[in-house]
Design an enzyme around this catalytic site. Structure first.
Site, mmCIF file in Angstrom:
data_model
loop_
_atom_site.group_PDB
_atom_site.id
_atom_site.type_symbol
_atom_site.label_atom_id
_atom_site.label_comp_id
_atom_site.label_asym_id
_atom_site.label_seq_id
_atom_site.Cartn_x
_atom_site.Cartn_y
_atom_site.Cartn_z
ATOM 1 C CG ASP A 1 -2.206 0.871 0.880
ATOM 2 O OD1 ASP A 1 -2.132 1.712 -0.044
ATOM 3 O OD2 ASP A 1 -3.241 0.737 1.576
HETATM 4 C C1 BGC Z 1 -5.057 3.250 -0.131
HETATM 5 C C2 BGC Z 1 -5.140 2.262 -1.262
HETATM 6 C C3 BGC Z 1 -5.004 3.002 -2.578
HETATM 7 C C4 BGC Z 1 -3.688 3.770 -2.588
HETATM 8 C C5 BGC Z 1 -3.451 4.537 -3.871
HETATM 9 C C6 BGC Z 1 -3.796 4.114 -0.223
HETATM 10 O O1 BGC Z 1 -3.784 5.093 0.745
HETATM 11 O O2 BGC Z 1 -5.084 2.567 1.106
HETATM 12 O O3 BGC Z 1 -6.367 1.590 -1.223
HETATM 13 O O4 BGC Z 1 -5.090 2.111 -3.646
HETATM 14 O O5 BGC Z 1 -3.686 4.680 -1.503
HETATM 15 O O6 BGC Z 1 -4.367 5.557 -3.994
#
Ligand code: BGC
Length: 740
Positions: free
Chosen positions: A303
């Site tokens: 993530d």
């Molecule tokens: C989120 C993800 C997301 C990523 C990119 C993160 O903060 O938890 O679900 O895909 O950001 O936007």
């Protein structure tokens, strides 16, 4: 031998896994015809469980898993990757193992390829409700995941996935950062809206369908967030302690199905830590379970930003790509030079990344920028249809559908009546060209009926006169982006489960005026209703219904469409009825029970049970039959069939739900678990026989001591069938015979 499959540590007995799925089929009882009504398209694989504990060896061997992931090209793909790995230097390899920068460029988050070698690289974009706003372009804003979960229709969800796949390609992206498929352990979770619901079987079925749709477009879907991620305010730091049974039986099966039934291209590790180790450096989750047990052949990305905690340790645990930049993985070049990690270990990780690029044809069929592929008529119609199908009618004291012929005037009021309320402001935000609000949809569908909008927060004296003189009043209340959303970038976790005080006062005040009051409840998850539901004539839950959601609200109100949504999560009477939601402590424990399984075990009735929803017609259930009454311990599937009849006066769609109870089990179990469901659409008076497949794997118990699945427990199993978790009029029994 492909080295991707990271040494199985605990395989006691090899065998293939029975894949859980619904396999619901419907045949028209009168004609004897048979049509598939609701199936993931999967069939259960054979299983050889014998009498011993086994881990789930999903693939038989590496070759099978690769063929599943890549099809006929598999051998050629592996050869190509081997050639590339022999040719490229360490720096070029490491460059393909992390994102290129904090901010998206050209509309996507990039991971480098290698132009000289002909490696395309990756272009990633959220997310769960359509093409993310960070692309800078407008796109179809679909209803949020929770509303799509409320359709209980994997066939429709597959279409949504395909539509999102087409739109993602149209901005030049090839990796969709969706689906969010964490269980809704507690409705205060800020990202409730992104997932499909509280139950592993239901979430798994919907996620499999979505992934299949996305990937039908040569777009890589991302099963996120792996794993046990369902708190926002402490999301970067919280450690979740979870016992092995809860992990394997409740929090992981839907991810397993994403891997094994849908061949998901990518997995995103979660921010949180599990049993003391952050998910990106957690070899139990990534290497042992995802890799060895399930045979995942794609790549694991972290993530964003705070989701990577190491370089060498992360690669060794099974993380392949750091996103969105190389703040940790950049150091891998030096780590190889210093002998801290072998180049071969990088090769093992990179193989999954390259495999995904080749198997999804990113080299031969790269996405093309095409503004005309977004917000097409077809996609807008689909978004609207999903909204109609996801609205859940939970109360109707004879007032709905509204009959235009009998109405002079209706009043529309409430803080969300004329607001574009389509979801949170987090990473899943989509920017559509336009949004049809509830008010606009109602006006559009009202025909000759006068629609009066009262903008006041609470009714003034003159409002009261208008309301008293109207035939009905529609209150659009609920939650918005200020109340819930992704942590830190948006509103985070909810503070409670009730409506705000002003909204409660509005409902009480309006209902007291005596005009039939219809509440349209928007929001990403369960909202308490017990304080006020008896005062109003009707309630429909409209979630965050996407850019055409207002039309769907109008259609259901006036009966131009039949309500068929069912709750994908229980609505308790009070928050105290649920397990504790702790979004403050940095150490929390997840137990075996939550949602309807917890309420049932506590003997506490839900205000609105899991699976519940009304139609404008009624259905009766008869003749529950099981394909077998004795199942051998090595059995893989059982088929239940039930006759469903539309006994009302309007056409309607029923979601037939099948739960299994194991009352004589020697192990603690939930009183009942959803193990299958299927839909059927019937005219008044029409009957159909609905078939639902039950996967025996889903009934097995994880043996923590042995580190594997026990064989099916030799005891009696009760199959309960009906329209919701709380109304199961039919019951049949089968037994598992010992050691057979
Ligand atoms: C989120 C993800 C997301 C990523 C990119 C993160 O903060 O938890 O679900 O895909 O950001 O936007």
């Amino acid at each position: 031998m492909i080295s991707r499959f990271r040494g199985a540590s605990s395989v006691l007995l090899a065998g293939s896994l029975a894949c859980g799925d619904d396999g619901g089929a419907v045949s028209d009882a009168s004609s004897g015809g048979s049509t598939l009504a609701d199936t993931t398209g999967q069939t259960a694989a054979s299983s050889s469980t014998g009498g011993e504990t086994s881990t789930t060896d999903p693939s038989g061997d590496d070759g099978d898993a690769l063929a599943r992931y890549c099809g006929d090209e598999s051998a050629a793909v592996e050869d190509q990757i081997t050639a590339w790995l022999a040719e490229l230097d360490v720096a070029s390899k490491v460059a393909m193992m992390h994102g290129v920068g904090l901010l998206p460029s050209g509309g996507s988050w990039g991971v480098a390829g290698n132009a000289a070698a002909g490696i395309p690289g990756l272009h990633m974009l959220d997310g769960p409700r359509g093409v993310s706003k960070v692309s800078g372009v407008t796109a179809t804003a679909f209803p949020v995941g929770m509303m799509r979960g409320a359709t209980w229709d994997p066939v429709l969800e597959r279409e949504v996935g395909a539509a999102m796949g087409r739109e993602i390609r149209s901005v030049g992206s090839d990796v969709l950062l969706a689906p969010t498929m964490n269980l809704l352990r507690h409705p205060r979770w800020g990202r409730a809206q992104e997932t499909y619901g509280e139950d592993t079987h239901h979430v798994g079925t919907m996620a499999v369908a979505f992934i299949e749709g996305v990937q039908s477009q040569n777009v890589i879907a991302t099963a996120k967030h792996f794993a046990v991620n369902s708190i926002e305010d402490t999301r970067f730091d919280v450690d979740v302690t979870i016992d092995e049974r809860s992990l394997h039986e409740i929090y992981l099966p839907h991810f397993r199905r994403a891997v094994q039934d849908a061949d998901v291209g990518a997995v995103m590790s979660a921010y949180n830590s599990v049993n003391g180790l952050y998910c990106d450096i957690n070899p139990t989750l990534l290497r042992d379970i995802l890799g060895s047990e399930w045979g995942f052949a794609g790549f694991v990305m972290s993530d964003w930003v705070q989701g990577t905690h190491a370089s060498v340790a992360a690669v060794r645990a099974g993380l392949d790509v750091e996103m969105p930049s190389g703040s940790h993985f950049g150091s891998l070049v030096g780590a190889v030079a210093q002998g801290d990690i072998d180049e071969a270990e990088l090769d093992e990780s990179l193989r999954g990344v390259l495999r995904a690029q080749l198997c999804f044809d990113l080299d031969t069929d790269p996405p093309q920028v095409d503004p005309d592929a977004r917000e097409t008529d077809e996609h807008l119609a689909l978004a609207e249809e999903v909204a109609r199908r996801g609205i859940v009618l939970v109360r109707n004291e004879g007032v709905l559908p509204l009959d235009r012929a009998l109405l002079g005037e209706i009043v529309v009021m409430g803080p969300f009546a004329d607001v574009e309320n389509i979801g949170d402001d987090g990473s899943s935000t989509v920017m559509p060209a336009s949004v049809v609000t509830a008010l606009e949809g109602i006006v559009d569908r009202a025909g000759a009926v006068t629609v009066t909008h009262l903008p006041s927060v609470s009714p003034t004296a003159s409002d009261e006169l208008v309301i008293a003189g109207a035939d009905a009043v529609v209150l659009v209340v609920g939650l918005g982006a200020d109340d819930e959303g992704e942590g830190l970038v948006a509103a985070g976790d909810r503070e409670g489960l009730s409506l705000s005080l002003p909204q409660l006062e509005l409902i009480h005040a309006v209902a007291a005026l005596g005009t039939p009051t219809i509440v349209v409840l928007e929001g990403g998850g369960p909202i308490l209703v017990s304080d006020w539901i008896d005062e109003v004539a009707a309630v429909m839950i409209a979630w965050y219904p996407g850019m055409r959601g207002g039309n769907a609200v109008g259609d259901i109100l006036f009966g131009d469409a039949e309500p068929s949504g069912r709750l994908p999560a229980s609505v308790p009477v009070a928050e105290a009825d649920l397990p504790l939601f702790d979004n403050v402590s940095l150490a929390v424990t997840y137990d075996y029970l939550h949602g309807y399984r917890y309420l049932d075990a506590m003997g506490v009735e839900a205000a609105l049970p899991f699976g519940f929803g009304l139609s404008y017609t009624e259905f009766s259930y008869d003749e529950l039959m099981l394909s077998e009454s004795q199942v051998p311990a090595s059995g893989t599937v059982l088929i239940a069939s039930v006759d469903v009849t539309n006994v009302g006066t309007r056409r309607g769609r029923e979601t037939v739900q099948l739960y299994v109870a194991v009352p004589g089990s020697t192990t603690m179990r939930s009183p009942r678990d959803l193990r299958g469901f299927a839909q059927v659409e019937l005219d008044p008076g029409q009957s159909a026989t609905v078939e639902i497949e039950v996967a025996m794997q889903d009934l097995r118990v994880w043996n923590a001591e042995a580190g594997g699945w026990d064989p099916l427990e030799p005891t009696d199993y009760l199959v309960q069938v009906g329209p919701s978790s709380a109304t199961l009029p039919l019951q049949a029994q089968f037994s598992v015979s010992e050691g057979a």
